[in-house]
Design an enzyme around this catalytic site. Sequence first.
Site, PDB file in Angstrom:
ATOM      1  N   SER A 117       0.772  -1.388   0.026  1.00 30.36           N
ATOM      2  CA  SER A 117       0.060   0.132  -0.003  1.00 30.36           C
ATOM      3  C   SER A 117       1.046   1.446   0.109  1.00 30.36           C
ATOM      4  CB  SER A 117      -0.913  -0.022   1.239  1.00 30.36           C
ATOM      5  OG  SER A 117      -0.127   0.095   2.468  1.00 30.36           O
ATOM      6  N   HIS A 138      -3.233  -3.774  -5.621  1.00 30.29           N
ATOM      7  CA  HIS A 138      -3.457  -3.262  -4.037  1.00 30.29           C
ATOM      8  C   HIS A 138      -5.014  -3.193  -3.969  1.00 30.29           C
ATOM      9  CE1 HIS A 138      -3.617   0.558  -1.126  1.00 30.29           C
ATOM     10  NE2 HIS A 138      -3.645  -0.616  -0.666  1.00 30.29           N
ATOM     11  N   GLU A 150      -6.306  -1.387  -7.112  1.00 26.22           N
ATOM     12  CA  GLU A 150      -5.266  -0.478  -7.868  1.00 26.22           C
ATOM     13  C   GLU A 150      -4.146  -1.259  -8.595  1.00 26.22           C
ATOM     14  OE1 GLU A 150      -5.009   3.588  -5.250  1.00 26.22           O
ATOM     15  OE2 GLU A 150      -3.864   2.026  -4.578  1.00 26.22           O
ATOM     16  N   ASN A 188      -5.014   6.596  -1.597  1.00 26.11           N
ATOM     17  CA  ASN A 188      -4.455   7.245  -0.640  1.00 26.11           C
ATOM     18  C   ASN A 188      -3.715   8.601  -0.729  1.00 26.11           C
ATOM     19  OD1 ASN A 188      -4.589   5.398   1.367  1.00 26.11           O
ATOM     20  ND2 ASN A 188      -2.884   4.192   0.889  1.00 26.11           N
TER      21      ASN A 188
END
Length: 509
Positions: A117, A138, A150, A188
């Site tokens: 991550s 991810h 992802e 993120n």
Amino acid sequence: MRIRIVGAGAMGRGIAQWAASAGHTVELCDVRAEAVTAAVDFVRSMLERAVHKGRMSAGDSAAALERLVPLDDPWAPGPEVGLVIEAVREDLDTKAEVFGKLEEVLPESVIFATNTSSLSVTRIAASLRDPGRLAGLHFFNPVPLMKIVEVVPGAATRPAVPPALTELVESCGHRAVTVADTPGFLVNHAGRGLVTEALALLEESVADPAGIDRIARDVLGLRMGPFELMDLTGLDVTAAVIDSIWQGFRHEDRLRPSYLTPNRVTAGLHGRKTGQGWFAYGPEAPAPAPEAPVTGDAGRPVSVVDGEGAEELRAALTAAGATVGSGPVPTGEALALVPVWGTTVAAAVASLGLPASRTFGVDPLPPAGRRRVLAVTPAADPSAARDARAVLARAADGEEPWAVSVVRDTAGSVAQRLLASVVSVAASIAERSLATPADIDLAVTAGLGYPAGPLAWGDRIGAAHMLDLQRSVYATTGDPRHRPTRWLTERAQLGLPLTEPGTSPAACA
């Protein structure tokens, strides 16, 4: 396909459940045999729960469990394996060691995927003889419910690998987005817009955490406010992500961390998991303090100064029975309400000659719920502010009264700054070509639960309108974190939506 998952923790077992339920044979392994046993038991319980809730038939549940194969040795030969998904602890050396060992025992045709991550996919792949076989994949926790993945190609990843992973993910019922191997990847990175701006507002004493959260929920329509979200995630985790992304993008002002977080992390104020964060948790925690009741004179006359949303506010207050003056300048003891769009009440007082003690800001951003926001300056008379709050709380017959938040005067008010930051960070991702506009919006809505993708959200307001907001906030504060992006500026000037990729030079060659 036969998939080997290395790492049987929370992420590994979730990926195993997802893949097995979609019809793939899954080898689940870990260096700790007891972790594999616990993971299989967990998956069994999740499948049984799905049957109990009617989400899966008993036959499909049994078949999925049969496809889950506990493996004693993570490094066992696997001539039929087509894909490895690594989900071990977030440590570069550990992940490189795992793939190095797998490279010795599995066929060269096997695709390697890391569920990292935060680590560089390129650096994880660099130790392999063939770094082209590895990419990031991810997932988000809980994997079966968070239907977004992802796909992250490293600098050396072969071109055929990301499409193959995308096809696998989408054939299993999740959506895949492709994103460059940069700090925070996509979700993120995009999520920094909300929390960093919320922390900046707190730094400036614009409102307290509960007040900012109320505005984020009731005006912007977010399911959780930024401070609730930090407490849920854990401030230790959130602060580390903020710092790593800011450092990775070479101290980009738009991503700047807050000075508020280090001491709170050191003190153990991490949120729900420690019982105390921005809010208190647990059986002994005091109940959240309620909003202050509305106590002012709702019959006091007001004048709404011309500006963004002024006509709409005048009409709404008149329909609610308020005494609204016919002119934009207050007379007698009437209150002046100034709709602010990227500017401050103080600036309006100075430029228009308004009475400082009786002039207040109102956020004209259309709210998702029944909440208005009143901005007060240091020169405001508290009694007049209470009256202004009471006037704004009025509703037409048969309607629910408005909740009214009181905040400190700042350029753009709370909701505008939060929204501008969310849109700005997403636009910076788009202009760097880290992901497509469609993938940015898809990933953020699926991964963060926003009511709209950030670029589509900006389009609801209008690119030109968003540019006016960001230019005003930037001009008022002088803080480079608020500078408009090229993506927004160009599209406002050209009449293009923020979601439009536009014409590239390559398309014209």
